[in-house]
Design a protein around this motif. Structure first.
Motif, PDB file in Angstrom:
ATOM      1  N   LYS A   1      44.134  51.841  48.715  1.00 19.54           N
ATOM      2  CA  LYS A   1      43.661  51.117  49.894  1.00 19.54           C
ATOM      3  C   LYS A   1      44.756  50.927  50.940  1.00 19.54           C
ATOM      4  O   LYS A   1      44.541  50.237  51.941  1.00 19.54           O
ATOM      5  CB  LYS A   1      43.119  49.740  49.497  1.00 19.54           C
TER       6      LYS A   1
ATOM      7  N   TYR B   1      42.883  56.025  53.981  1.00 18.92           N
ATOM      8  CA  TYR B   1      42.014  54.863  53.781  1.00 18.92           C
ATOM      9  C   TYR B   1      42.050  53.933  54.995  1.00 18.92           C
ATOM     10  O   TYR B   1      41.001  53.494  55.488  1.00 18.92           O
ATOM     11  CB  TYR B   1      42.425  54.094  52.534  1.00 18.92           C
TER      12      TYR B   1
ATOM     13  N   ARG C   1      40.305  55.461  58.046  1.00 14.44           N
ATOM     14  CA  ARG C   1      38.858  55.553  57.863  1.00 14.44           C
ATOM     15  C   ARG C   1      38.204  54.175  57.902  1.00 14.44           C
ATOM     16  O   ARG C   1      37.166  53.975  58.550  1.00 14.44           O
ATOM     17  CB  ARG C   1      38.560  56.238  56.529  1.00 14.44           C
ATOM     18  N   THR C   2      38.808  53.221  57.215  1.00 10.66           N
ATOM     19  CA  THR C   2      38.207  51.890  57.087  1.00 10.66           C
ATOM     20  C   THR C   2      38.233  51.106  58.391  1.00 10.66           C
ATOM     21  O   THR C   2      37.299  50.359  58.694  1.00 10.66           O
ATOM     22  CB  THR C   2      38.926  51.096  55.981  1.00 10.66           C
TER      23      THR C   2
END
Length: 221
Positions: A108, A113, A116-117
């Motif tokens: 994470k 990550y 994208r998040t």
């Protein structure tokens, strides 16, 4: 941060690198989940992961808990922590905290990550008058893909900055309102130079930038 040269010496070296002297006598006997837990702890402490890391990392990231049809992150963290705690060194000084940081941050806190998040849209815009008696104003607005989060979450800071971590650091390039994004720290200098070349000068001159669409809701142009 410390390096892990033993990682290049094969899977057993991964175990010996993590298991301290107090457990070394039994290192040859580690098998199954116990061995995978030790290897995963070391592999998740470095970005320079050799092929020997694949079995333990696949096992680790396959640990997922679901609730009400969706991923239960809290339960997943607990299950992953329990798996890593099967390594004999997990109760040694500093290790419980390290394992907790890994279970919360691994997977994470990397650029993929984070980008994208926290993907979002920024806007490059300016107002122009049509002139004449009408005094009408039009908004010239261009959407820009960006990443809104430019500061690491606290759990990532704990995971990345631990004394036993090697080569996990990430850095933010640019600014959120102008197409910023995360990269691995090793790539930061080149990525920041490219961002400066792409987002300064004539491209930015005379424009405003924001994370909110500046066009009034009633403006249809």
């Amino acid at each position: 941060m410390q390096s892990f040269p033993a990682m290049q010496a094969g899977a057993m070296a991964l175990v010996y690198a993590l298991v301290p002297a107090a457990h070394a006598a039994s290192a040859d006997l580690l098998t199954g989940n116990t061995r995978l837990a030790c290897e995963a702890t070391l592999c998740l402490s470095t970005g320079a992961q050799p092929s020997e890391c694949s079995p333990s990392l696949n096992h680790y990231f396959d640990i997922k808990k679901y609730s009400h049809g969706g991923l239960d992150w809290s339960a997943t963290v607990s299950a992953r922590r329990a798996f890593l705690s099967q390594c004999p060194a997990s109760s040694d000084q500093g290790m419980p905290e390290r394992i907790d940081a890994i279970s919360r941050g691994a997977g994470k806190c990397d650029p993929d990550y984070l980008n994208r998040t926290y993907a979002a849209t920024a806007y490059r815009w300016r107002k122009r008058s049509l002139g004449g008696d009408s005094g009408d104003i039009i908004y010239d607005v261009h959407a820009i893909p960006t990443v809104s989060l430019d500061k690491l979450p606290a759990y990532c800071v704990t995971y990345n900055d631990h004394a036993w971590t090697y080569d996990l650091s990430v850095r933010y390039v640019g600014v959120p309102a102008m197409g910023g994004h995360w990269v691995n720290a090793q790539a930061y200098t080149a990525a920041q130079a490219k961002w400066d070349a792409d987002h300064r000068g004539r491209w930015a001159s005379g424009w405003n930038f924001s994370l909110k669409n500046p066009r009034p809701a009633t403006n249809s142009r």
